[in-house]
Design an enzyme around this catalytic site. Structure first.
Site: not given
Ligand code: PEP
Ligand code: MG
Length: 755
Positions: A372, A682
């Site tokens: 993160h 996404c």
């Molecule tokens: C994913 O897991 O592809 C996603 C878009 O969520 P994050 O990267 O926030 O876990």
């Protein structure tokens, strides 16, 4: 005369600002009770603060009770209404205090004269710091509105009290700075990429959290005087106050009094006063600053409370700024311009603070590309590289560095040639990132494709709008939770979501509910100490276990969505059962808001993130209940391949070119098609220009990605035809190895566009 709650908010707000500048904590608290008593027309207003050593609530300041009892009245948690309010962390409103079973008269306080009683806990980050008590002679004098007002006021003053407590509680010990070993011969280190971009600057070694502060070794050009120190101190205060104001504008969703600990320490006589003292006694200015900074680092880092440890970097930050201001030329800023931070780790709030101070880049120890902290750096647009090579801590302070966030490399003392080469690369990248979406996005054969933006911070919104994003495909709602020191309130969240929806002016906006756990832990909730956090209480599992937090977030989203098309999606759905439970909770919250007459969107579109192999298998059944799917490939890959996406040791095995990943994507798209529900992708795969052929070929028409890359991806889409893409997809689906897929994809991609 009527009570005036609104005026009270304004005045407390002003008081908080004033406090940052001049006040001591005693003065501040006294002014708080004075203000509240006056606005509420209360006979008594008292603050009790909890003393951890004694395990008692101590009467700290009061208007209305005898002053000579200050510091003398001590209550155990649970003792009297005040103690009960503290122990249970909830406000207690009584028309007549004596009617409460916990009521207790304290001899000498003459409380028997007062009837109405209102006690409100002062809570910060899940721990109760004290209690604010109001009393009045007239029975039933305080109302539910007063209770609500006082709760908000208590939350505001809690920020200041917490920081003041941290500073008051420290004792006096010193520690010797550790010397940095020589580090001359290494010119290049290969790490891994955290956030794209190239940074140029001099190293500032923060090292491990508890490492001593070394100042700026080798500065001999001038010997600063006491006057220079006073000037530097004054400038530091002005700069930090300005920064605080700027931050509140730029990162309104995350920041509240983020520099208050800095300001408090600088204004404290035991801190800057001690520096002054040492200088007056003849200690060189730089040494005096370093000695006091290290004293505080020692105290904060040795404390068993992790919240103290978090202050260590604030102290180092003050030391850095004081010295920068001491030695700088007149018009130079005291911040991190032209500097690259080298540190073992950073908290999200620390990253935000350092970026606000114009740091050029970050070199961090360990980590992984989707941690993160890297996502946050990408959003803010600061290059970041991770390295698990301990030698990074032996780089000399002030060493010239180039940090290449694309390749994950660090170059020390670059030659002019190398420097120029990287400058050119940097310019080229900036050109790619300045391309906007223009007109409708169509494939070569005229099929419409939609490109949305992934948003982590409100500040990303500006870029998304500038790049003409057609919607927001993923808003990662966890950053306001991660960067603060406490859970954001429903109101705080409402404001963020509303802003997103308003600024996108009716375009699609998809809000994702809290995705914490895994690598995103909230420091203010008790640590879960899970052996496998990515397989533990993460994302929707956390929300379903903490329904209060979940419902607060849902209500904020539903209220914000009033008058807008609203999409809410849920991360890490593992089964149809999970999704049905979530739907029911959403409905309960809609009912609750409607019953209370609160305006909200009562028909939100609810979607599931497809991130687990289990849900791929039941995607068809899930499609009967979900309004849309959004495929989160970052996690889908991790869970399909069994590779921790943040583990450096296996990072080379983390690849979306695995045949199983392509087949899973195909299955999910087919399931969505069969029930005619909306689908988007996404995860980071959506910005891999080589893979777009495949995605379009299996029928994906909506991609959501980093807004800086939207224009570039549009360009790739316009060069392919759906017919060709379908052929490519069929071929890839027939392949059994990652290597074959890699080679094939490269061979069909237009040569002119090969990255
Ligand atoms: C994913 O897991 O592809 C996603 C878009 O969520 P994050 O990267 O926030 O876990
Ligand atoms: Mg995910």
């Amino acid at each position: 005369m009527a009570k005036s709650n609104i005026d009270l908010f304004y005045d407390i707000g002003e008081l908080l600002q004033l406090f940052e500048k001049t006040m001591s904590i005693d003065n501040f608290l006294h002014n708080v009770v004075d203000l509240i008593a006056a606005h509420m027309k209360a006979d008594v207003c008292t603050i009790y603060l909890y003393n951890e050593e004694e395990g008692k609530l101590v009467l700290t300041t009061t208007i209305g009770l005898p002053k000579d009892y200050i510091g003398k009245v001590k209550l155990s948690p649970g003792e009297g209404i005040t103690g009960l309010c503290f122990r249970e962390g909830r406000s207690i409103l009584e028309a007549d205090g004596e009617q409460n079973i916990a009521f207790k008269l304290i001899p000498g306080l003459s409380e028997e004269r007062y009837t109405a009683f209102l006690a409100v806990p002062i809570i910060r980050s899940c721990s109760t710091l004290g209690v604010l008590v109001l009393q009045h002679k007239k029975k039933g004098y305080f109302t539910v509105t007063d209770e609500r007002t006082l709760n908000v006021i208590a939350a505001q003053i809690a920020v200041v009290i917490e920081n003041a407590k941290l500073i008051l509680e420290i004792t006096h010990k010193t520690r010797k700075p550790k010397q940095v070993k020589e580090f001359n011969n290494i010119l290049f280190i290969k790490g891994s990429e955290g956030s794209n971009g190239i940074a140029f600057g001099r190293a500032v070694i923060i090292g491990k959290r508890n490492d001593a502060f070394l100042g700026f070794p080798g500065i001999k050009k001038k010997v600063p005087t006491l006057k220079d120190f006073e000037r530097a101190l004054g400038e530091t205060l002005i700069q930090l106050e300005q920064l605080q104001r700027d931050m509140e504008k730029e990162f309104s969703e995350m920041v509240s009094l983020i520099f208050s600990a800095h300001l408090l320490m600088l204004g404290d006589s035991a801190f800057s006063g001690k520096m002054l003292d040492l200088i007056r006694k003849g200690k060189p200015v730089q040494d005096a600053i370093i000695q006091v900074i290290n004293h505080y680092i020692d105290l904060f880092s040795k404390n068993s409370n992790p919240r103290f440890n978090e202050k260590v970097l604030d102290v180092k930050d003050i030391g850095h700024r004081l010295l920068r201001n001491l030695y700088k030329k007149q018009d130079e800023p005291g911040d991190y311009t032209d500097q690259i931070i080298v540190a073992q780790e950073l908290l999200p709030s620390e990253l935000v603070k350092l970026s606000a101070q114009k740091v050029e880049g970050f070199l961090l120890f360990g980590g992984g590309i989707t941690a993160h902290i890297a996502i946050l750096a990408r959003s803010i647009g600061i290059p970041m590289v991770f390295s698990d090579d301990e030698r990074i801590f032996r780089i000399h302070n002030g060493t010239e560095l180039i940090l290449d966030g694309f390749q994950g490399t660090i170059i020390m003392n670059p030659s002019k040639e190398v420097y120029d080469h990287y400058q050119i690369l940097n310019e080229e990248q900036k050109k790619i990132e300045s391309k906007k979406i223009s007109g409708k996005i169509l494939t070569k054969d005229g099929v419409r494709v939609f490109l949305y933006a992934n948003i982590n911070l409100l500040s990303d919104l500006k870029i998304a709008i500038k790049m003409n994003a057609e919607g927001i495909g993923l808003y990662r709602s966890e950053f306001p939770y991660l960067v603060r020191n406490e859970l954001p309130s429903e109101e705080d969240q409402y404001r963020v979501y509303r802003k997103l929806l308003e600024e996108m002016e009716g375009k699609d906006v998809c809000l994702r509910t809290l995705d914490i756990g895994g690598d995103k832990m909230l420091s203010y909730l008790s640590p879960s100490n899970e052996a496998n956090p990515f397989l533990g209480l993460r994302a929707i599992r956390f929300s379903l276990k903490n329904k209060g937090i979940f419902s607060t977030q849902l209500r904020a989203m539903l209220r914000a969505g009033e008058g807008f098309p609203l999409k809410i999606m849920f991360p890490l759905i593992a089964s149809v059962d999970d999704f049905l439970e979530v739907k029911q909770i959403v409905q309960e919250n809609i009912d609750l808001l409607q019953k209370a007459g609160v305006a909200c969107n009562n028909k939100p579109h609810l979607g599931a993130m497809i991130e687990l192999p289990s849900i791929v298998e039941v995607a068809r059944e899930l499609a009967l209940h979900a309004d849309f799917f959004s495929i989160g490939t970052n996690d889908l890959i991790q869970y399909m391949l069994g590779i921790d996406r943040t583990n450096e040791a296996v990072s080379t095995m983390y690849t979306h070119y695995h045949p199983a990943v392509f087949r899973a994507l195909n299955k999910v798209v087919a399931a969505a098609k069969s029930e005619s529900i909306d689908l988007s992708v996404c995860g980071d795969i959506a910005s891999d220009s080589l893979i777009i052929y495949f995605l379009i070929g299996i029928g994906v028409r909506k991609l959501s990605l980093n807004p800086r890359l939207l224009g570039d991806i549009q360009q790739h889409i316009t060069l392919l035809s759906v017919e060709e893409a379908e052929k490519v997809a069929r071929k890839i689906l027939s392949m059994g190895t990652t290597k074959d897929i890699h080679q094939y994809v490269q061979s069909v991609f237009p040569k002119a566009l090969l990255p």
